[in-house]
Scaffold this active site. Structure first.
Site, PDB file in Angstrom:
ATOM      1  N   SER A  59       1.042  -1.222   0.130  1.00  0.00           N
ATOM      2  CA  SER A  59       0.164  -0.040   0.101  1.00  0.00           C
ATOM      3  C   SER A  59       0.875   1.139   0.050  1.00  0.00           C
ATOM      4  O   SER A  59       1.733   1.429  -1.112  1.00  0.00           O
ATOM      5  CB  SER A  59      -1.035  -0.128   1.081  1.00  0.00           C
ATOM      6  OG  SER A  59      -1.977   1.011   0.930  1.00  0.00           O
ATOM      7  N   ASP A  62      -9.184  -4.606  -5.899  1.00  0.00           N
ATOM      8  CA  ASP A  62      -8.509  -3.637  -4.756  1.00  0.00           C
ATOM      9  C   ASP A  62      -9.805  -2.820  -4.616  1.00  0.00           C
ATOM     10  O   ASP A  62     -10.253  -1.864  -5.374  1.00  0.00           O
ATOM     11  CB  ASP A  62      -7.264  -2.992  -5.247  1.00  0.00           C
ATOM     12  CG  ASP A  62      -6.692  -2.316  -3.915  1.00  0.00           C
ATOM     13  OD1 ASP A  62      -7.378  -1.858  -3.017  1.00  0.00           O
ATOM     14  OD2 ASP A  62      -5.432  -2.393  -3.992  1.00  0.00           O
ATOM     15  N   HIS A  69      -7.650  -5.461  -1.594  1.00  0.00           N
ATOM     16  CA  HIS A  69      -6.410  -4.646  -0.874  1.00  0.00           C
ATOM     17  C   HIS A  69      -5.503  -5.589  -0.178  1.00  0.00           C
ATOM     18  O   HIS A  69      -4.295  -5.718  -0.122  1.00  0.00           O
ATOM     19  CB  HIS A  69      -6.492  -3.502  -0.024  1.00  0.00           C
ATOM     20  CG  HIS A  69      -5.516  -2.502   0.033  1.00  0.00           C
ATOM     21  ND1 HIS A  69      -4.945  -1.949  -1.216  1.00  0.00           N
ATOM     22  CD2 HIS A  69      -4.800  -1.989   0.949  1.00  0.00           C
ATOM     23  CE1 HIS A  69      -3.948  -1.182  -0.619  1.00  0.00           C
ATOM     24  NE2 HIS A  69      -4.023  -1.053   0.704  1.00  0.00           N
TER      25      HIS A  69
END
Length: 788
Positions: free
Chosen positions: A658, A731, A765
Site C-alpha cells: 500500500s 482492490d 487490498h
C-alpha cells in the site's frame, strides 16, 4: 545499479513457494481471547486461515463502498473464526464448543451482558444464521430461522439483561432481486452546477446507475426483529436500510438510523441521506432526531465532520437518555471557531428541549460514561496531533469541565493510558471505577526508550493523583486485557520465543498469578531467530529505530546476509515523536501473508518496520519534503545495516504494501540504495487521487508541485533497478485502484526498464486466498533470489 534483466516464467498457473515457507503460512493462527463479564470464564477463538480461491470467486456485489455475498448477506472478505472453546477459570479447563455446522465460518462473537450465553453468526453452505451457546453444556444451536443481514456491520445486539437479541433480518417475503436490463435504457448522465465544493477521495465501488441503486436498496433493506433465547421471533414491523440500531439501557426504546433516498453516486453509503429515529419497544416512532441530507460537500480532512446532529448514542449510565454532537464550524476544519463541537443529551420521553452538556474547542471523537458526576470526553485535532481529555459531570451541566490530559496524539512516551470499561447488565459499557466512584483504571503502552512496558494505573479524577498498580516485566511483553471478577487483572504474556498466553493476577498485595493457557509455538522453524531493536540516526538528526531479524541460528558473525527492508512511512508534526521507540523487543513475531519474516528461513536478514518518518513541524506540511526525508531515512537504515556488517550494499531489497509500495517506487526513482524493489497494492500517480491521500489534506490544485513530485509514475524514467509490482484485481481501497500498478508497469515497459507485473484475480487490498498468497510468495522469493 544497471544490470541485465532475465525474464521469469510468465505462465498462468499458480505456483508454490519453498515448502518451508508454505508451512509457515499453513500453521494455525494464534488464538484470541474474550473475557466473560464477571471473569469466571474466557472464550478462546481460533482465527480462520487462508481460504480457497473458490470462495473469493463467488458472486460479490460492490455497491456504495460495500462488498458482500448476496447469498449469505455478509462480507466475503472478513476472516472470521473456525473454532471456539471455553476456558473455565476454576481448574483451567478448556472445553470445545460442539454442534457447529461443518466448515462454518464464525463471526461477530460476543458474550451476553452477564456472561451466561455466547452469540455469533455462522456461515456455512451458502447461508448465514444466528447461533447461541450455553457455556454450561458447550453446545451451539441456531437461534431462529431468520437471515441476519450483516452487509453493513454487526447484525445483532443483546437486549438488556440478556433477555434475547435484537436483530437485523433480511425481509422474509422479499421479491427476487431486480434483473439487470438486457439493454441499458439510456446513457448514464451526471451533471454538476456551480455551487459548494463536493470533493471526495477516490472510491472504486460507488453506485454507477439506476440498476446499482435498485440492487443496493434490495439487499440493504432489513427489518428490525427481536428473538428470545427460545427462538421466538417478534417482528415489530419496522424496516428500512438500517445501518445502526441499539436498544436503550432500560430496553424500552430503540435508537435507529437508516439511509434514505435519493442515493448518491459521488460518495459511499455512510454519507448518504440519513434519518435518526427513536422507536418504542413495539417499533413505533417516538421522535425523529435528525434528517440529514447527503454529505457530498463534506470538507476534506480528518478534522472534518458532518453538519447537523451526529454521533448518536445512549448514555450508558442512564435508563434512556440519548446523546449526540453538533458541529459549530459547519464541520469544516478550515473555518476558525472558538467552539467546534457541542454535546447534547435528551432523556425519555424525548418531548422536551435538549440539554447542552459540553462545548469543545476541538473535534469530539469519543465519550465514555460513568455516572452523573463522571464522564470523559476526548477531543482531538489532527493538524496539530493534539488530544485533550476532559472530565465532566453530565448530570450537572453547569459544573465546569476539568482537563485531565493534554498530550500529543503521536507522543507514545506521554500517553497517559486508556480507561477500562465494563459491560453492564443492560449490555452497555461503563467506565470501571476502582475503590471509589472517582477513581478510574487506565491501561497504557508504557512506551519508553527501551521499548513498551504496558501498565495499569489507578487515576483519581478528583485529585489527579495516579497510582501504578501493575506494569509489564522488562523481560517479556505483558498486555493487560481487562479487570474483571473483582480485583483480577487478565493479561497476556509473550516473549520473542513464546507466543502470547493468557494469565490472571489478583491485584491484592502479594496476589497470586495464574497461568490459564499454554500455546505451542506455531512456527518451530523460527524458534531461534535473533531479534534486536536497532537505533540509528538520520542525517538531519532525527532518531530512528527498526526491528532487525537474523536467520535462525545465525549471528552477525555469519554475515553479511542478503537483506530485505520492509517499511511503511508515517507523517509527524515533530521530530521527538517520530524518533520514539514504537514496540517492545520482547514481542513474539506473528506471521501472516504480509510478514517479511517468512524469508528468514531462506537465509535473508530482515529489517522490519524501520522508521520512515515524514515530518512537518509547526506550519509546514510533511509532504513538502517527502522525497528528501524518505531517501534520508532509507539511507540511514542502509548505512546502519552495512556498519553492523549485517548486509552489503549490493544485496539489499526494499519493499512494502500500500503506502509502503508507494514508498518503494519512490525510493527506486530517487535513490540508488537498493538492488531491487517489491511493491504490493500501491498507488503511484497522485494526480489520480486529486482530493487528498493518506494524511495529505490539500488537493492537487492547492499543492500541484507536491502531487507531481511525490508521484513515482511521473519519474518512472529514473527507476533503474528492477521492481516487482503485485496487485489484487479487485482492490477496494481508496486510491489504490489496480490501474495504478498497470499504468506504472506500462510506463516502465515503454521506457525499457526492468519490471514484472502480477495481478491476483478476485483479490482486494488484502490478499485472502491461499492460491493467491502462495503465488505471491513464489513471485517474491524468486525475485529476491534473482537479484540478491
Amino acid at each position: 545499479m544497471e544490470h541485465k534483466m532475465q525474464t521469469l516464467d510468465t505462465g498462468t498457473c499458480y505456483r508454490m513457494p519453498p515448502p518451508e515457507v508454505a508451512a509457515l503460512l499453513d500453521a494455525p493462527s494464534l488464538p484470541e481471547f474474550i473475557i466473560a463479564p464477571g471473569g469466571k470464564r474466557a472464550l478462546i477463538l481460533q482465527p480462520a486461515g487462508l481460504r480457497p480461491l473458490t470462495e473469493l470467486a463467488h458472486e460479490e456485489l460492490r455497491l456504495a463502498g460495500l462488498r458482500f455475498n448476496p447469498d449469505t448477506l455478509t462480507s466475503g472478505r472478513r476472516a472470521g473464526f473456525t473454532g471456539l472453546s471455553i476456558l473455565e477459570t476454576a481448574g483451567r479447563r478448556q472445553r470445545l464448543i460442539e454442534g457447529l455446522p461443518d466448515q462454518a465460518r464464525l463471526d461477530w462473537v460476543t458474550w451476553s451482558p452477564g456472561g451466561e450465553h455466547i452469540a455469533f453468526t455462522a456461515t456455512a453452505h451458502g447461508q448465514q444464521g444466528l447461533w447461541i451457546v450455553n457455556p454450561d453444556d458447550c453446545r451451539a444451536f441456531q437461534l431462529a430461522d431468520i437471515r441476519p443481514n450483516a452487509i453493513a456491520g454487526m447484525p445483532y445486539r443483546w437486549l438488556p439483561d440478556a433477555r434475547g437479541l435484537v436483530c437485523l433480518a433480511f425481509v422474509s417475503d422479499r421479491q427476487p432481486p431486480p434483473a439487470p436490463p438486457a439493454v441499458p435504457p439510456g446513457p448514464v448522465v451526471t451533471e454538476t452546477v456551480k455551487g459548494p465544493a463536493a470533493a471526495a477521495r477516490t472510491n472504486p465501488d460507488l453506485l454507477r446507475n439506476d440498476y446499482d441503486e435498485a440492487l443496493f436498496g434490495h439487499y440493504l433493506e432489513s427489518e428490525l426483529c427481536t428473538v428470545d433465547l427460545s427462538g421466538n421471533v417478534r417482528r415489530p414491523g419496522f424496516s428500512g436500510i438500517i445501518i445502526k440500531f441499539e436498544p436503550s439501557p432500560d430496553g424500552n426504546y430503540f435508537l435507529v438510523q437508516f439511509i434514505q433516498r435519493p442515493f448518491s453516486r459521488l460518495v459511499p453509503y455512510n454519507r448518504f441521506p440519513l434519518r435518526t429515529l427513536i422507536l418504542d419497544s413495539q417499533g413505533r416512532p417516538v421522535r425523529t432526531m435528525a434528517d440529514l441530507p447527503s454529505a457530498e460537500t463534506l470538507p476534506i480532512g480528518r478534522d472534518a465532520a458532518r453538519t447537523g446532529p451526529r454521533s448518536f448514542n445512549w448514555r450508558a449510565d442512564q435508563p434512556a437518555t440519548l446523546s449526540w454532537l453538533e458541529a459549530e464550524d459547519g464541520g469544516d476544519p478550515a473555518v476558525a471557531k472558538e467552539i467546534r463541537d457541542r454535546l447534547f443529551t435528551l432523556a425519555a420521553p424525548f418531548n422536551g428541549a435538549p440539554t447542552e452538556v459540553a462545548a469543545l474547542a476541538l473535534r469530539c471523537n469519543r465519550i465514555l460514561w460513568g455516572h452523573d458526576n463522571l464522564a470523559l470526553i476526548y477531543e482531538e485535532w489532527w493538524k496539530t496531533r493534539t488530544v485533550r481529555v476532559w472530565r465532566i459531570a453530565p448530570g450537572f451541566p453547569d459544573t465546569a469541565p476539568r482537563l485531565l490530559f493534554n498530550y500529543g496524539q503521536q507522543d507514545r512516551y506521554a500517553h497517559p493510558g486508556t480507561p477500562l470499561l465494563r459491560m453492564t447488565a443492560t449490555g452497555h459499557r461503563l467506565l470501571i471505577t476502582h475503590l471509589n466512584d472517582e477513581t478510574l483504571l487506565l491501561v497504557g503502552p508504557g512506551a519508553g526508550p527501551e521499548g513498551d512496558r504496558p501498565f495499569l494505573d489507578a487515576l483519581n479524577t478528583e485529585t489527579g493523583k495516579k497510582q501504578r498498580l501493575w506494569q509489564s516485566s522488562a523481560a517479556c511483553h505483558e498486555q493487560p486485557l481487562t479487570v474483571a471478577g473483582g480485583q483480577h487483572l487478565w493479561f497476556t504474556r509473550e516473549t520473542v520465543t513464546d507466543p502470547p498466553d493468557l494469565f490472571r493476577l489478583s491485584l491484592d498485595k502479594g496476589g497470586d498469578e495464574q497461568r490459564l493457557t499454554k500455546t505451542p509455538h506455531p512456527y518451530p522453524a523460527l524458534a531461534n531467530v535473533t531479534k534486536e531493536i536497532i537505533r540509528y540516526r538520520r542525517a538531519d538528526g532525527v532518531n530512528l529505530t527498526g526491528q532487525l531479524y537474523l536467520p535462525p541460528g545465525k549471528t552477525v558473525a555469519d554475515g553479511p546476509f542478503p537483506t530485505l527492508l520492509w517499511a511503511y512511512p508515517s507523517e509527524y508534526k515533530d521530530a521527538a515523536s517520530a524518533g520514539q521507540v514504537k514496540t517492545s523487543p520482547n514481542r513474539f513475531p506473528v506471521l501472516d501473508w504480509r510478514s517479511p519474516l517468512l524469508w528468514l528461513l531462506r537465509g535473508y536478514a530482515v529489517l522490519d518496520r524501520p522508521d520512515v518518518p515524514v515530518i512537518g513541524a509547526n506550519d509546514t506540511e510533511p509532504n513538502d519534503t517527502y522525497i528528501e526525508q524518505l531517501v534520508a531515512s532509507a539511507e540511514a537504515a542502509v548505512n546502519e545495516l552495512v556498519r553492523r556488517k549485517v548486509a552489503d550494499r549490493n544485496r539489499i531489497a526494499v519493499g512494502g504494501h500500500s503506502y509502503g509500495a508507494f514508498m518503494t517506487a519512490n525510493l527506486l526513482a530517487h535513490s540508488c540504495l537498493f538492488r531491487a524493489g517489491i511493491a504490493r497494492s500501491g498507488a503511484y500517480n497522485r494526480t489520480l487521487t486529486p482530493f487528498g491521500f493518506q494524511a495529505e489534506d490539500r488537493t492537487l490544485w492547492q499543492a500541484p508541485e507536491v502531487y507531481m513530485r511525490m508521484s513515482p509514475f511521473l519519474h518512472a524514467d529514473r527507476i533503474s533497478d528492477p521492481i516487482l509490482i503485485i496487485h489484487g484485481q479487485a482492490d477496494e481501497n481508496e486510491g489504490t485502484f489496480t490501474m495504478q500498478s498497470e499504468r506504472l508497469y506500462h510506463a516502465l515497459k515503454g521506457l525499457g526498464k526492468a519490471a514484472r507485473l502480477v495481478l491476483l484475480p478476485f483479490e482486494g487490498h488484502a490478499y485472502r486466498a491461499r492460491e493467491s498468497v502462495m503465488h505471491m510468495l513464489w513471485e517474491t522469493g524468486t525475485w529476491l533470489e534473482r537479484h540478491l
